[in-house]
Write a protein that holds these residues in place. Structure first.
Motif, PDB file in Angstrom:
ATOM      1  N   MET A 220      18.933  19.508 -13.397  1.00 45.66           N
ATOM      2  CA  MET A 220      18.668  19.394 -14.960  1.00 45.66           C
ATOM      3  C   MET A 220      17.018  18.978 -15.051  1.00 45.66           C
ATOM      4  O   MET A 220      16.486  19.719 -16.005  1.00 45.66           O
ATOM      5  CB  MET A 220      19.793  18.421 -15.579  1.00 45.66           C
ATOM      6  N   ILE A 221      16.722  18.026 -14.212  1.00 43.76           N
ATOM      7  CA  ILE A 221      15.416  17.600 -14.272  1.00 43.76           C
ATOM      8  C   ILE A 221      14.332  18.547 -14.009  1.00 43.76           C
ATOM      9  O   ILE A 221      13.266  18.742 -14.587  1.00 43.76           O
ATOM     10  CB  ILE A 221      15.273  16.122 -13.665  1.00 43.76           C
TER      11      ILE A 221
ATOM     12  N   LEU B 112       9.981  19.568  -9.231  1.00 44.29           N
ATOM     13  CA  LEU B 112      10.261  19.524  -7.830  1.00 44.29           C
ATOM     14  C   LEU B 112      11.109  18.404  -7.437  1.00 44.29           C
ATOM     15  O   LEU B 112      11.300  17.946  -6.358  1.00 44.29           O
ATOM     16  CB  LEU B 112       9.246  19.802  -6.810  1.00 44.29           C
ATOM     17  N   ALA B 113      11.710  17.652  -8.478  1.00 37.22           N
ATOM     18  CA  ALA B 113      12.561  16.544  -8.567  1.00 37.22           C
ATOM     19  C   ALA B 113      13.710  16.753  -7.475  1.00 37.22           C
ATOM     20  O   ALA B 113      14.422  17.714  -7.637  1.00 37.22           O
ATOM     21  CB  ALA B 113      12.818  15.837  -9.826  1.00 37.22           C
TER      22      ALA B 113
ATOM     23  N   SER C  30      24.049  13.381  -8.251  1.00 29.83           N
ATOM     24  CA  SER C  30      22.541  13.306  -8.058  1.00 29.83           C
ATOM     25  C   SER C  30      22.147  14.562  -7.865  1.00 29.83           C
ATOM     26  O   SER C  30      21.062  15.137  -8.583  1.00 29.83           O
ATOM     27  CB  SER C  30      22.243  12.655  -6.638  1.00 29.83           C
ATOM     28  N   GLY C  31      22.737  15.685  -7.368  1.00 26.81           N
ATOM     29  CA  GLY C  31      22.359  16.875  -7.062  1.00 26.81           C
ATOM     30  C   GLY C  31      22.380  17.794  -8.517  1.00 26.81           C
ATOM     31  O   GLY C  31      21.238  18.388  -8.919  1.00 26.81           O
ATOM     32  N   ASN C  32      23.311  17.585  -9.508  1.00 27.02           N
ATOM     33  CA  ASN C  32      23.360  17.997 -10.804  1.00 27.02           C
ATOM     34  C   ASN C  32      22.322  17.296 -11.575  1.00 27.02           C
ATOM     35  O   ASN C  32      21.621  18.048 -12.467  1.00 27.02           O
ATOM     36  CB  ASN C  32      24.625  17.855 -11.503  1.00 27.02           C
TER      37      ASN C  32
END
Length: 141
Positions: free
Chosen positions: A90-91, A74-75, A84-86
């Motif tokens: 990925m996280i 849920l990061a 930051s969005g990409n």
């Protein structure tokens, strides 16, 4: 490994490392006797109880680790820009993969614990049958 010990699962040292359990009785290989149904290890009651407990304990550790995996899944990105969005996407994917792996490991451990519990039931039934046979023949335990 130190002292020639095999590696053990120990997530964040939540508890003392698991120690390998070796059978106190029996052997591995082809079954012997009339009650044997297939190859495998034969354990005494105390060992079966300890194995079931150890597998359930490990399953509980995998269950607890799932909380952190859900947090990763849920990061959110630290900023509102493209990078930051990409990064967050990925996280999140890594978190979902970790969560799925931990859930599967928990299921596996619960299944193994259930097998040892079932073996305990067979052990108790066999003990009861043998005790009945001994009493019936006039013997005593």
């Amino acid at each position: 490994m130190p002292d020639g010990q095999p590696p053990v699962y120990d997530p964040n040292t939540r508890r003392a490392p698991l120690t390998p359990i070796t059978p106190r009785t029996g052997t591995y290989g082809a079954p012997t006797g009339t009650d044997a149904s297939g190859p495998g290890f034969m354990y005494d009651q105390a060992t079966l109880e300890q194995l079931a407990k150890d597998w359930n304990d490990m399953a509980n550790e995998f269950k607890a680790d799932q909380v952190q995996a859900r947090n990763i899944a849920l990061a959110e990105g630290p900023g509102l820009e493209y990078a930051s969005g990409n990064n967050a996407i990925m996280i999140q994917g890594s978190g979902r993969a970790l969560l799925a792996t931990l859930e599967e490991r928990e299921r596996h451990c619960r299944g193994m614990a259930a097998k040892f519990q079932a073996a305990l039931g067979k052990y108790a039934a066999a003990e009861g049958a043998h005790a009945t046979d001994i009493k019936r023949s006039g013997g005593s335990l």
